[in-house]
Motif scaffolding. Structure first.
Motif, PDB file in Angstrom:
ATOM      1  N   ASP A  78      14.069   8.030   8.820  1.00  0.00           N
ATOM      2  CA  ASP A  78      14.313   9.373   8.301  1.00  0.00           C
ATOM      3  C   ASP A  78      15.434  10.132   8.992  1.00  0.00           C
ATOM      4  O   ASP A  78      15.949  11.096   8.451  1.00  0.00           O
ATOM      5  CB  ASP A  78      13.036  10.207   8.396  1.00  0.00           C
ATOM      6  CG  ASP A  78      11.900   9.628   7.567  1.00  0.00           C
ATOM      7  OD1 ASP A  78      12.177   8.911   6.579  1.00  0.00           O
ATOM      8  OD2 ASP A  78      10.733   9.890   7.913  1.00  0.00           O
ATOM      9  N   ALA A 123       9.049   5.755  16.478  1.00  0.00           N
ATOM     10  CA  ALA A 123      10.426   5.253  16.469  1.00  0.00           C
ATOM     11  C   ALA A 123      10.813   4.789  15.066  1.00  0.00           C
ATOM     12  O   ALA A 123      11.928   5.034  14.610  1.00  0.00           O
ATOM     13  CB  ALA A 123      10.580   4.124  17.479  1.00  0.00           C
ATOM     14  N   PHE A 158       8.984  17.191   9.876  1.00  0.00           N
ATOM     15  CA  PHE A 158      10.394  16.824   9.852  1.00  0.00           C
ATOM     16  C   PHE A 158      11.025  17.012   8.473  1.00  0.00           C
ATOM     17  O   PHE A 158      12.165  17.470   8.364  1.00  0.00           O
ATOM     18  CB  PHE A 158      10.566  15.367  10.315  1.00  0.00           C
ATOM     19  CG  PHE A 158      11.981  14.902  10.204  1.00  0.00           C
ATOM     20  CD1 PHE A 158      12.911  15.226  11.177  1.00  0.00           C
ATOM     21  CD2 PHE A 158      12.399  14.156   9.110  1.00  0.00           C
ATOM     22  CE1 PHE A 158      14.238  14.823  11.062  1.00  0.00           C
ATOM     23  CE2 PHE A 158      13.718  13.742   8.994  1.00  0.00           C
ATOM     24  CZ  PHE A 158      14.637  14.076   9.975  1.00  0.00           C
ATOM     25  N   ARG A 193       7.334  11.947  16.364  1.00  0.00           N
ATOM     26  CA  ARG A 193       7.270  10.917  15.333  1.00  0.00           C
ATOM     27  C   ARG A 193       7.480   9.543  15.966  1.00  0.00           C
ATOM     28  O   ARG A 193       8.072   9.412  17.033  1.00  0.00           O
ATOM     29  CB  ARG A 193       8.364  11.149  14.277  1.00  0.00           C
ATOM     30  CG  ARG A 193       8.158  12.407  13.462  1.00  0.00           C
ATOM     31  CD  ARG A 193       9.298  12.639  12.494  1.00  0.00           C
ATOM     32  NE  ARG A 193      10.551  12.789  13.215  1.00  0.00           N
ATOM     33  CZ  ARG A 193      11.720  12.309  12.811  1.00  0.00           C
ATOM     34  NH1 ARG A 193      11.828  11.656  11.670  1.00  0.00           N
ATOM     35  NH2 ARG A 193      12.812  12.504  13.528  1.00  0.00           N
ATOM     36  N   CYS A 245       6.631  16.710  13.954  1.00  0.00           N
ATOM     37  CA  CYS A 245       6.162  15.369  13.627  1.00  0.00           C
ATOM     38  C   CYS A 245       6.467  15.156  12.148  1.00  0.00           C
ATOM     39  O   CYS A 245       7.208  15.923  11.539  1.00  0.00           O
ATOM     40  CB  CYS A 245       4.663  15.250  13.921  1.00  0.00           C
ATOM     41  SG  CYS A 245       4.075  13.525  13.914  1.00  0.00           S
ATOM     42  N   VAL A 284      20.167  17.295  11.580  1.00  0.00           N
ATOM     43  CA  VAL A 284      19.574  15.963  11.522  1.00  0.00           C
ATOM     44  C   VAL A 284      20.728  14.972  11.598  1.00  0.00           C
ATOM     45  O   VAL A 284      21.791  15.215  11.040  1.00  0.00           O
ATOM     46  CB  VAL A 284      18.800  15.736  10.196  1.00  0.00           C
ATOM     47  CG1 VAL A 284      18.287  14.313  10.082  1.00  0.00           C
ATOM     48  CG2 VAL A 284      17.645  16.718  10.071  1.00  0.00           C
ATOM     49  N   ALA A 319      19.509   8.072  12.852  1.00  0.00           N
ATOM     50  CA  ALA A 319      19.081   7.453  14.101  1.00  0.00           C
ATOM     51  C   ALA A 319      19.715   6.083  14.209  1.00  0.00           C
ATOM     52  O   ALA A 319      19.951   5.416  13.189  1.00  0.00           O
ATOM     53  CB  ALA A 319      17.560   7.334  14.129  1.00  0.00           C
ATOM     54  N   ARG A 353       9.782   5.944  12.203  1.00  0.00           N
ATOM     55  CA  ARG A 353      10.040   7.110  11.345  1.00  0.00           C
ATOM     56  C   ARG A 353      11.393   7.731  11.684  1.00  0.00           C
ATOM     57  O   ARG A 353      12.111   8.185  10.798  1.00  0.00           O
ATOM     58  CB  ARG A 353       8.936   8.172  11.486  1.00  0.00           C
ATOM     59  CG  ARG A 353       7.639   7.792  10.904  1.00  0.00           C
ATOM     60  CD  ARG A 353       7.478   7.664   9.388  1.00  0.00           C
ATOM     61  NE  ARG A 353       8.575   7.789   8.502  1.00  0.00           N
ATOM     62  CZ  ARG A 353       8.889   6.902   7.518  1.00  0.00           C
ATOM     63  NH1 ARG A 353       8.177   5.824   7.329  1.00  0.00           N
ATOM     64  NH2 ARG A 353       9.902   7.128   6.721  1.00  0.00           N
ATOM     65  N   ARG A 354      11.740   7.783  12.969  1.00  0.00           N
ATOM     66  CA  ARG A 354      13.040   8.349  13.344  1.00  0.00           C
ATOM     67  C   ARG A 354      14.171   7.483  12.806  1.00  0.00           C
ATOM     68  O   ARG A 354      15.188   7.992  12.354  1.00  0.00           O
ATOM     69  CB  ARG A 354      13.146   8.525  14.858  1.00  0.00           C
ATOM     70  CG  ARG A 354      12.254   9.648  15.385  1.00  0.00           C
ATOM     71  CD  ARG A 354      12.555   9.989  16.834  1.00  0.00           C
ATOM     72  NE  ARG A 354      12.596   8.838  17.714  1.00  0.00           N
ATOM     73  CZ  ARG A 354      11.526   8.273  18.284  1.00  0.00           C
ATOM     74  NH1 ARG A 354      10.317   8.757  18.054  1.00  0.00           N
ATOM     75  NH2 ARG A 354      11.671   7.242  19.088  1.00  0.00           N
ATOM     76  N   ILE A 394      12.102  13.069  22.838  1.00  0.00           N
ATOM     77  CA  ILE A 394      11.201  12.139  22.165  1.00  0.00           C
ATOM     78  C   ILE A 394       9.982  11.959  23.059  1.00  0.00           C
ATOM     79  O   ILE A 394      10.113  11.655  24.248  1.00  0.00           O
ATOM     80  CB  ILE A 394      11.878  10.775  21.925  1.00  0.00           C
ATOM     81  CG1 ILE A 394      13.211  10.957  21.174  1.00  0.00           C
ATOM     82  CG2 ILE A 394      10.941   9.830  21.205  1.00  0.00           C
ATOM     83  CD1 ILE A 394      13.117  11.698  19.872  1.00  0.00           C
ATOM     84  N   ALA A 405      17.071  11.527  13.064  1.00  0.00           N
ATOM     85  CA  ALA A 405      16.671  12.135  14.333  1.00  0.00           C
ATOM     86  C   ALA A 405      17.156  13.580  14.369  1.00  0.00           C
ATOM     87  O   ALA A 405      18.059  13.969  13.629  1.00  0.00           O
ATOM     88  CB  ALA A 405      17.273  11.349  15.487  1.00  0.00           C
ATOM     89  N   ASP A 439       9.987  15.890  19.538  1.00  0.00           N
ATOM     90  CA  ASP A 439       9.743  15.077  18.344  1.00  0.00           C
ATOM     91  C   ASP A 439       8.723  14.010  18.712  1.00  0.00           C
ATOM     92  O   ASP A 439       8.975  13.168  19.572  1.00  0.00           O
ATOM     93  CB  ASP A 439      11.058  14.438  17.894  1.00  0.00           C
ATOM     94  CG  ASP A 439      10.967  13.729  16.552  1.00  0.00           C
ATOM     95  OD1 ASP A 439       9.843  13.426  16.098  1.00  0.00           O
ATOM     96  OD2 ASP A 439      12.030  13.462  15.974  1.00  0.00           O
TER      97      ASP A 439
END
Length: 112
Positions: free
Chosen positions: A36, A30, A95, A28, A67, A105, A108, A32-33, A44, A38, A26
């Motif tokens: 949205d 931090a 994602f 993306r 991503c 999913v 996070a 975004r995680r 990561i 993880a 992944d």
């Protein structure tokens, strides 16, 4: 010698590759995680410091990059192919499509 382009695969195909042992990466941010969610088990990686993760991974390891979009995952996947990784793919739709396909999913942890 021309490098092969990384495969652009559906989230379902990505999930199947990961279930069969591919390394899920992944890239993306931090933020975004956190916003949205993880992907459980994903490595990561900072897209600007790939050697930190991939310097210790065999070039024969199958890799799936995710991503927020293909615009983020494609350059990372292409860089891995250029480094000699033989089995690299990235997720079509990023994602959001991974999540929408019902793949794992989790929320996070909040940044702090």
């Amino acid at each position: 010698m021309t490098s092969q382009a990384p495969d652009l695969i559906s989230p379902t195909d990505a999930g199947a590759r990961v279930a069969n042992g591919a390394l899920l990466v992944d890239v993306r941010s931090a933020s975004r995680r956190v916003a949205d969610g993880a992907i459980p088990g994903a490595i990561i990686a900072d897209r600007h410091d790939l050697k930190a993760v991939f310097g210790v991974v065999s070039v024969d390891t199958p890799i799936v990059v995710v991503c927020g979009s293909v615009d983020g995952s494609r350059p990372v996947a292409e860089a891995l192919v250029a480094e000699g990784f033989a089995d690299v793919a990235h997720v079509d739709g990023g994602f959001a499509q991974w999540r929408d396909a019902g793949l794992p999913v989790e929320a996070a942890p909040a940044a702090g």
